[in-house]
Design a protein around this motif. Sequence first.
Motif, PDB file in Angstrom:
ATOM      1  N   HIS A   1       0.812  -1.219   0.000  1.00  0.00           N
ATOM      2  CA  HIS A   1       0.000   0.000   0.000  1.00  0.00           C
ATOM      3  C   HIS A   1       0.846   1.271   0.000  1.00  0.00           C
ATOM      4  O   HIS A   1       0.313   2.374   0.108  1.00  0.00           O
ATOM      5  CB  HIS A   1      -0.928   0.005   1.219  1.00  0.00           C
TER       6      HIS A   1
ATOM      7  N   ASN B   1       2.399   2.970  -2.259  1.00  0.00           N
ATOM      8  CA  ASN B   1       2.183   3.958  -3.323  1.00  0.00           C
ATOM      9  C   ASN B   1       0.716   4.320  -3.544  1.00  0.00           C
ATOM     10  O   ASN B   1       0.390   5.029  -4.498  1.00  0.00           O
ATOM     11  CB  ASN B   1       2.782   3.432  -4.633  1.00  0.00           C
ATOM     12  N   LYS B   2      -0.153   3.846  -2.657  1.00  0.00           N
ATOM     13  CA  LYS B   2      -1.569   4.147  -2.813  1.00  0.00           C
ATOM     14  C   LYS B   2      -1.912   5.491  -2.173  1.00  0.00           C
ATOM     15  O   LYS B   2      -1.261   5.941  -1.222  1.00  0.00           O
ATOM     16  CB  LYS B   2      -2.413   3.023  -2.225  1.00  0.00           C
ATOM     17  N   GLU B   3      -2.918   6.128  -2.711  1.00  0.00           N
ATOM     18  CA  GLU B   3      -3.291   7.466  -2.263  1.00  0.00           C
ATOM     19  C   GLU B   3      -3.844   7.473  -0.847  1.00  0.00           C
ATOM     20  O   GLU B   3      -3.557   8.372  -0.050  1.00  0.00           O
ATOM     21  CB  GLU B   3      -4.334   8.062  -3.218  1.00  0.00           C
ATOM     22  N   PHE B   4      -4.642   6.448  -0.516  1.00  0.00           N
ATOM     23  CA  PHE B   4      -5.315   6.415   0.775  1.00  0.00           C
ATOM     24  C   PHE B   4      -4.746   5.326   1.685  1.00  0.00           C
ATOM     25  O   PHE B   4      -4.144   4.353   1.229  1.00  0.00           O
ATOM     26  CB  PHE B   4      -6.811   6.151   0.580  1.00  0.00           C
TER      27      PHE B   4
ATOM     28  N   HIS C   1      -4.301   4.203   8.804  1.00  0.00           N
ATOM     29  CA  HIS C   1      -4.224   5.071   7.621  1.00  0.00           C
ATOM     30  C   HIS C   1      -2.809   5.222   7.073  1.00  0.00           C
ATOM     31  O   HIS C   1      -2.617   5.856   6.032  1.00  0.00           O
ATOM     32  CB  HIS C   1      -4.819   6.442   7.939  1.00  0.00           C
TER      33      HIS C   1
ATOM     34  N   LYS D   1      -1.436   8.373   5.576  1.00  0.00           N
ATOM     35  CA  LYS D   1      -1.955   8.847   4.292  1.00  0.00           C
ATOM     36  C   LYS D   1      -3.322   9.495   4.482  1.00  0.00           C
ATOM     37  O   LYS D   1      -3.848   9.547   5.597  1.00  0.00           O
ATOM     38  CB  LYS D   1      -2.060   7.675   3.306  1.00  0.00           C
ATOM     39  N   ARG D   2      -3.916   9.941   3.377  1.00  0.00           N
ATOM     40  CA  ARG D   2      -5.269  10.472   3.419  1.00  0.00           C
ATOM     41  C   ARG D   2      -6.230   9.369   3.855  1.00  0.00           C
ATOM     42  O   ARG D   2      -6.051   8.194   3.509  1.00  0.00           O
ATOM     43  CB  ARG D   2      -5.674  10.991   2.042  1.00  0.00           C
TER      44      ARG D   2
ATOM     45  N   PRO E   1      -9.310   6.997   3.766  1.00  0.00           N
ATOM     46  CA  PRO E   1     -10.185   6.528   2.689  1.00  0.00           C
ATOM     47  C   PRO E   1     -11.593   7.080   2.884  1.00  0.00           C
ATOM     48  O   PRO E   1     -12.155   6.953   3.977  1.00  0.00           O
ATOM     49  CB  PRO E   1     -10.151   5.008   2.833  1.00  0.00           C
TER      50      PRO E   1
END
Length: 271
Positions: A244, A246-249, A256, A259-260, A262
Motif C-alpha cells: 500500500h 504507493n496508494k493514495e489512501f 491510515h 496517508k489520506r 479513505p
Amino acid sequence: MAKKVLIVYAHQSAGSFSAAAKDAALEVLTAQGCMVEVSDLYAMKFKATATAEDITGEIKNAEHFRYAEETKSAWEAGKLSADITEEQCKLMAADLIIFQFPMYWFTVPAIMKGWIDRVLTLGFAYSQEKRYTQGIFKDKRAMLSFTTGSHESMFSANGINGDMNVTLWPLQNGILHYCGFQVLAPQIFWAPSHVPSEARSTMLEVWRTRLQGLLGEEPLSFTPMDCFDGEKGFQLKPEVHEKHANKEFGLTVGIHLGKRLPPNNQMKAGV
C-alpha cells in the motif's frame, strides 16, 4: 430458517424519532419473517455501571477488583447477574444486532455503553486469541442506527464536528469489529429534531426501504487480523505495508499509514 434480530434500544420517550426508527425496524423485519426481540434499556431500567454487583457469589480479589477478569471467571462459573445473562442469551440467539439510539456527545448514551461494558464480557464476547476478524461473533452481523443533533454538513471532513467516519471508528472497529461482528454500514438520521416533519417522514421511508434488503447487505471492510504480526506488537506486516506504499489512501480510518483517510470507510460498504 427465520433470521433472529436483536434491537438494543436506548431512548426515554416513546414519542421520539428513535422510537419510530425502532418500530419501523420491528415492523419491516417481522413482516419478512424475522424473529425480532427488543431490549428497551430505559424501560428495563438496565444498570449502566460495571460493578462487583454483577457477580453472584464470592469475588476473587475484593481488595483489587478487576472487572474483566472477575466477570470472565463468573461467566465461566455461571455466576454473572441475571440481567447480564439474559442479554447474553439474546445476543447468542441473534443473527443481527441493531443498536438504536440518539448520539450523545459523539457516542452512545450511558445506558447503552453500560450494556456494552456489562454484556460483552471477557471470555463471552472476546479474548486475546479471539478478536477482530477471528472474533467470537464473526458469524453475526451488527450495525448502528442513530440520530444526531447536528446536520450532516457539520459532520463532514470540513465541518466543525469533524468527519463522521472518524467518530464512528471507536464504536464500529473498537467495539463491534473487535468482538468479531460483521459490521453493516450505519443508518444515520441527520438532525431529525431540526428538520420539517416531511423530512422526518422521508428519513423513515428511506430506512424502511433499506430494511427490506438489510439482511443481504455487504458489511464494511476492515483490515484482516492476519495482516498484523502478533510477535511484533501487532504491527502491520512489512509486505502489507509495502503493498500500500504507493496508494493514495490508507487502509482504513484508523490504519491510515499516515496517508489520506479513505473516504466513507466507516459509512458505506465497498468504498
